[in-house]
Write an enzyme that holds these catalytic residues in place. Structure first.
Site, PDB file in Angstrom:
ATOM      1  N   GLU A 193       0.826  -1.214   0.000  1.00  0.00           N
ATOM      2  CA  GLU A 193       0.000   0.000   0.000  1.00  0.00           C
ATOM      3  C   GLU A 193       0.859   1.264   0.000  1.00  0.00           C
ATOM      4  OE1 GLU A 193      -2.951  -0.414   3.154  1.00  0.00           O
ATOM      5  OE2 GLU A 193      -3.644  -2.321   2.338  1.00  0.00           O
ATOM      6  N   GLU A 301      -5.561  -7.685  -1.173  1.00  0.00           N
ATOM      7  CA  GLU A 301      -6.368  -7.468   0.041  1.00  0.00           C
ATOM      8  C   GLU A 301      -7.666  -6.814  -0.367  1.00  0.00           C
ATOM      9  OE1 GLU A 301      -5.104  -5.132   3.497  1.00  0.00           O
ATOM     10  OE2 GLU A 301      -3.079  -5.876   3.236  1.00  0.00           O
TER      11      GLU A 301
END
Ligand code: BMA
Length: 381
Positions: A193, A301
């Site tokens: 991320e 995710e």
């Protein structure tokens, strides 16, 4: 069963042709040139498996679930649909400190044991690492300084400390062994991320060059330690809308095996529309990036915390992802000690019936669909 046989046939044809390709090129196919043959086979087999369906993954599935912890053989996913996930996510935060327990208060020895159990069943393991902030001593979410990455690269004041952290991390990977003492292959997804700015390695916290240097340094450190059982996953947030943005901090074809991104549905007005739109837009970019760079792609995710939508699995997630050649979709953890934090259903949860339907769709792959495939088998030269 029929689902399994077809997959087996496809895989053997693909293994054969990919061996020929590799021999012709005379080089390995993984980021780590010395990756074990089983690691290379895993990548080849996973690529082929995308023709058959999308594997379902769940973070910490075997460790704990909604309201329980450490119950042998238990899984919230299995309780609801009768089968385990095909992909198991695990978290290594605090391994760097030499602790026995992770940041989520689970024993690393237990994680090791369950990675082995998943592997023995033919499942796929993927590991994330919310490493503490090496400069401030705070958590992975401590973004108080934008000097952290700089400080751990060669010449930086925390470089030696970071080396000890990487040593702890590498020792964990080296400790992943089967009953014959052979390494267990896993997908490692470090510094994830990074397109957002909530971790110390995030977008506003370091430069592109620093991020790439951090990635390469980590990988070459692990390789020098003799860690050769990893596929490396580059996993952005969902902040990108073009290939150029997605690849802005891409460390290179020679150091990445898997490309992915993380995105969640969040409560609010039009949350379903917003999620589906973001997900499709990112998947369109990911598919193109994966094709251009010949990488396996995955939704590394996702989820909807608390799953307040009773048909989320078959009416929101599946229709959005089904047409894309992604290897797997992984939903986040069902924290045993935080009653509101769960991303997979458990018995009685309002989306449980819908999840069971999702599990039985022909193109969703769970443990039983892949356990006969020998995803790690050696090439038959
Ligand atoms: C986050 C949350 C945290 C957890 C972390 C690492 O997204 O689930 O509670 O500590 O992941 O697993």
């Amino acid at each position: 069963m029929k689902k399994k046989l077809t997959i087996l046939l496809i895989l053997s044809t693909f293994l054969f042709s990919s061996c020929q390709e590799r021999n012709k090129e005379g080089k390995g196919i993984t980021a780590d040139p010395q990756a074990t043959p089983e690691t290379q086979n895993l990548l080849v087999n996973l690529k082929k498996l995308t023709a058959k369906g999308i594997m379902f993954g769940h973070q910490d599935d075997l460790l704990y679930g909604h309201g329980w912890k450490y119950e042998k053989g238990r899984s919230d996913v299995k309780d609801v649909c009768g089968d385990y996930p095909a992909v198991y996510g695990w978290e290594l935060g605090h391994i760097e400190l030499g602790n026995e327990m992770s940041l989520d208060s689970v024993d690393f020895s237990k994680i090791r044991q369950l990675i082995k159990a998943a592997y023995e069943r033919g499942g796929v393991n993927t590991l994330s690492w919310h490493a503490n902030n090496p400069l401030t001593g705070g958590s992975a979410w401590d973004v108080s300084s934008n000097e952290v990455v700089k400080s751990i690269l060669p010449g930086g004041e925390k470089h030696e400390l970071f080396n000890t952290w990487l040593t702890q991390l590498g020792n964990f990977f080296l400790s992943l062994k089967d009953n014959n003492g052979k390494p267990i292959q896993v997908i490692f997804r470090p510094f994830h991320e990074h397109t957002g700015s909530w971790f110390w390695w995030g977008q506003k916290l370091c430069t592109t060059d620093q991020y790439v240097a951090l990635w390469k340094y980590t990988q070459s450190f692990l390789e020098k330690m003799g860690v050769h059982n990893l596929l490396y996953a580059y996993s952005a947030g969902s902040e990108f809308s073009t290939i150029a943005q997605y690849l802005e901090r891409y460390p290179g074809d020679d150091v990445v095996d898997v490309m992915g991104f993380d995105t969640y549905e969040r409560n609010g007005d039009d949350s379903r529309e917003i999620y589906m739109k973001t997900l499709s837009s990112c998947l369109n970019v990911l598919v193109k990036a994966g094709e251009a760079h010949n990488k396996l792609i995955a939704l590394t995710e996702t989820g909807f915390g608390g799953i307040p939508d009773s048909t989320w699995w078959t009416k929101t997630l599946w229709p959005t992802i089904e047409k894309y050649p992604i290897s797997y979709v992984l939903v986040w953890r069902n924290a045993w000690n935080m009653p509101g934090q769960y991303f997979a259903p458990f018995t009685g949860q309002q989306s449980a019936d819908d999840f069971a339907e999702f599990c039985h769709l022909p193109r969703t792959l769970f443990q039983e669909d892949i356990s006969g495939l020998k995803l790690y088998q050696k090439d038959q030269e």
